[in-house]
Write a protein that holds these residues in place. Structure first.
Motif, mmCIF file in Angstrom:
data_model
loop_
_atom_site.group_PDB
_atom_site.id
_atom_site.type_symbol
_atom_site.label_atom_id
_atom_site.label_comp_id
_atom_site.label_asym_id
_atom_site.label_seq_id
_atom_site.Cartn_x
_atom_site.Cartn_y
_atom_site.Cartn_z
ATOM 1 N N LEU A 5 3.833 7.031 10.168
ATOM 2 C CA LEU A 5 4.040 7.543 9.149
ATOM 3 C C LEU A 5 5.150 8.858 9.360
ATOM 4 N N HIS A 6 4.212 10.113 10.630
ATOM 5 C CA HIS A 6 4.129 11.314 10.993
ATOM 6 C C HIS A 6 5.610 11.274 11.631
ATOM 7 N N SER A 7 5.987 10.313 12.747
ATOM 8 C CA SER A 7 6.717 10.533 13.430
ATOM 9 C C SER A 7 7.822 9.935 13.141
ATOM 10 N N VAL A 8 8.527 9.306 11.621
ATOM 11 C CA VAL A 8 9.036 9.100 10.570
ATOM 12 C C VAL A 8 9.805 10.627 10.203
ATOM 13 N N ALA A 52 0.789 -1.018 -0.039
ATOM 14 C CA ALA A 52 -0.323 -0.100 0.042
ATOM 15 C C ALA A 52 0.898 1.694 0.312
ATOM 16 N N VAL A 53 1.611 1.612 1.575
ATOM 17 C CA VAL A 53 2.631 2.676 1.188
ATOM 18 C C VAL A 53 4.117 2.346 1.154
ATOM 19 N N ALA A 54 4.432 3.631 0.532
ATOM 20 C CA ALA A 54 5.806 3.509 0.170
ATOM 21 C C ALA A 54 7.154 3.506 1.536
ATOM 22 N N ASP A 55 7.922 2.705 2.165
ATOM 23 C CA ASP A 55 7.895 3.131 3.264
ATOM 24 C C ASP A 55 9.268 4.538 3.187
ATOM 25 N N PRO A 56 8.937 5.534 3.923
ATOM 26 C CA PRO A 56 9.576 6.226 4.058
ATOM 27 C C PRO A 56 11.051 6.210 5.268
ATOM 28 N N HIS A 57 11.231 5.328 5.827
ATOM 29 C CA HIS A 57 12.521 5.243 6.991
ATOM 30 C C HIS A 57 13.372 5.208 5.850
ATOM 31 N N ARG A 73 9.007 13.641 15.567
ATOM 32 C CA ARG A 73 7.969 13.211 16.730
ATOM 33 C C ARG A 73 7.172 12.440 16.815
ATOM 34 N N PRO A 74 6.683 12.078 17.927
ATOM 35 C CA PRO A 74 5.147 12.115 18.211
ATOM 36 C C PRO A 74 3.704 12.459 17.364
ATOM 37 N N HIS A 75 3.126 11.434 17.052
ATOM 38 C CA HIS A 75 1.991 11.782 16.373
ATOM 39 C C HIS A 75 1.573 12.391 17.822
ATOM 40 N N VAL A 76 0.264 13.114 17.605
ATOM 41 C CA VAL A 76 -0.577 13.754 19.170
ATOM 42 C C VAL A 76 -2.137 14.439 18.539
#
Length: 335
Positions: free
Chosen positions: A134-137, A94-99, A141-144
């Protein structure tokens, strides 16, 4: 892929700092042969779990994975190696890995002769269980998520500070499901002192869930002796600061990816003012109070042109309440 997505939802909140991923293996004839989801840190990834169930039926088959298979050796070997060793002929993700360390698995597989295609149900996956990771990568920072319940006129409590119950039972059950999927639940010392908030996950009968998120109390003031957050049901961290960025830095160091903000209006205002709220989940109850504390405290707005603008993602009924989810509008920060 829809099945893989549903599987990933079942492990959300248990995999951080790794992503919650689901995988399904079809055999060479298109029949389901195996399925799995990411295990807690140090355990197998989704692809490995699915391949274990599929066994020899995986050879010549197709793997459906919510995230591009990883190509690096971390706590576990690369998933690309496991797929190749199993003789998988095709991979759909589904989603490409941004890491930066893990990405590139699709090219590794293609180079080995595997038919690889991405983007299947990408929007649903990115807005679902993988949203916080995905947001954290991307941001470091963490997603809030800020969750609150309020009346139609925006009050979270009456003039005498009573607040049980503004929202209905369906909404309250949903909130416990949201907590269950979070890595950490954050509240201020004021909320702890005023409400003796427990910040735990419970079922409809009040029984505690087996897994509990980290409880985070923010503020320079002390936590009263005997407060429920000091019990042994779950770990509690007291972050002695009022700076939201400092709070998130502490949680980042602990591997927290998904944060649920449940503090009162002062803490919520500080996070909104700092543009560190990435999603709002608001439960609006069909009631009016006319007085009492508002949901949001000072947020750095003195005139209408300074208003924090949001884009509504969804509006749905939650029992007799209305649940509204929103994300920052373009240019308002967040992811």
């Amino acid at each position: 892929m829809a099945v893989a997505l549903a599987l990933s939802e079942t492990v959300r909140g248990t995999t951080s700092p790794n992503p919650p991923v689901g995988a399904v293996i079809l055999d060479a004839h298109g029949h389901r042969a195996g399925a799995g989801a990411t295990q807690p840190p140090g355990g197998p990834h989704a692809e490995v779990m699915a391949l274990r169930e599929a066994g020899e039926r995986a050879r010549g088959g197709t793997a459906f994975v919510t995230l591009e298979p990883c190509s690096h050796h971390g706590r576990t070997p690369p998933c690309t190696d496991a797929l190749l060793d199993a003789g998988i002929a095709a991979v759909r993700y589904a989603v490409a890995d941004p890491h930066p360390q893990a990405r590139g698995g699709a090219e590794v597989l293609r180079a080995a002769g595997v038919d690889v295609r991405g983007g299947l149900l990408a929007d649903e996956v990115a807005a679902g269980p993988l949203r916080a990771w995905l947001h954290s990568v991307r941001t470091g920072r963490p997603h809030v998520t800020w969750k609150y319940a309020a009346t139609l006129d925006g009050r979270i409590a009456a003039a005498d500070r009573t607040s049980r119950w503004i929202s209905g039972p369906v909404s309250r059950a949903e909130v416990h499901a949201i907590r269950a999927a979070a890595d950490a639940v954050v509240a201020g010392t004021g909320t702890i002192r005023a409400d003796d908030a427990w910040l735990t996950v419970r079922d409809a009968a009040g029984a505690l869930a087996e897994r509990q998120p980290l409880r985070v109390v923010v503020g320079r003031g002390g936590i009263p002796d005997g407060a429920r957050v000091l019990d042994s049901v779950a770990e509690t961290v007291h972050v002695r600061t009022h700076d939201p960025a400092e709070v998130l830095a502490v949680l980042t160091d602990r591997g927290v990816v998904d944060v649920l903000l449940e503090g009162g209006p002062t803490l919520a205002g500080a996070f909104v003012r700092a543009r560190l709220v990435d999603r709002i989940v608001a439960y609006v109850a069909p009631a009016l109070l006319g007085d009492g504390p508002a949901a949001l405290g000072p947020a750095g707005v003195s005139t209408i042109t300074e208003a924090h603008r949001w884009r509504v993602e969804g509006v749905t009924m939650s029992g007799e309440d209305v649940r509204i989810t929103a994300v920052p509008a373009v240019g308002e920060g967040g992811d």
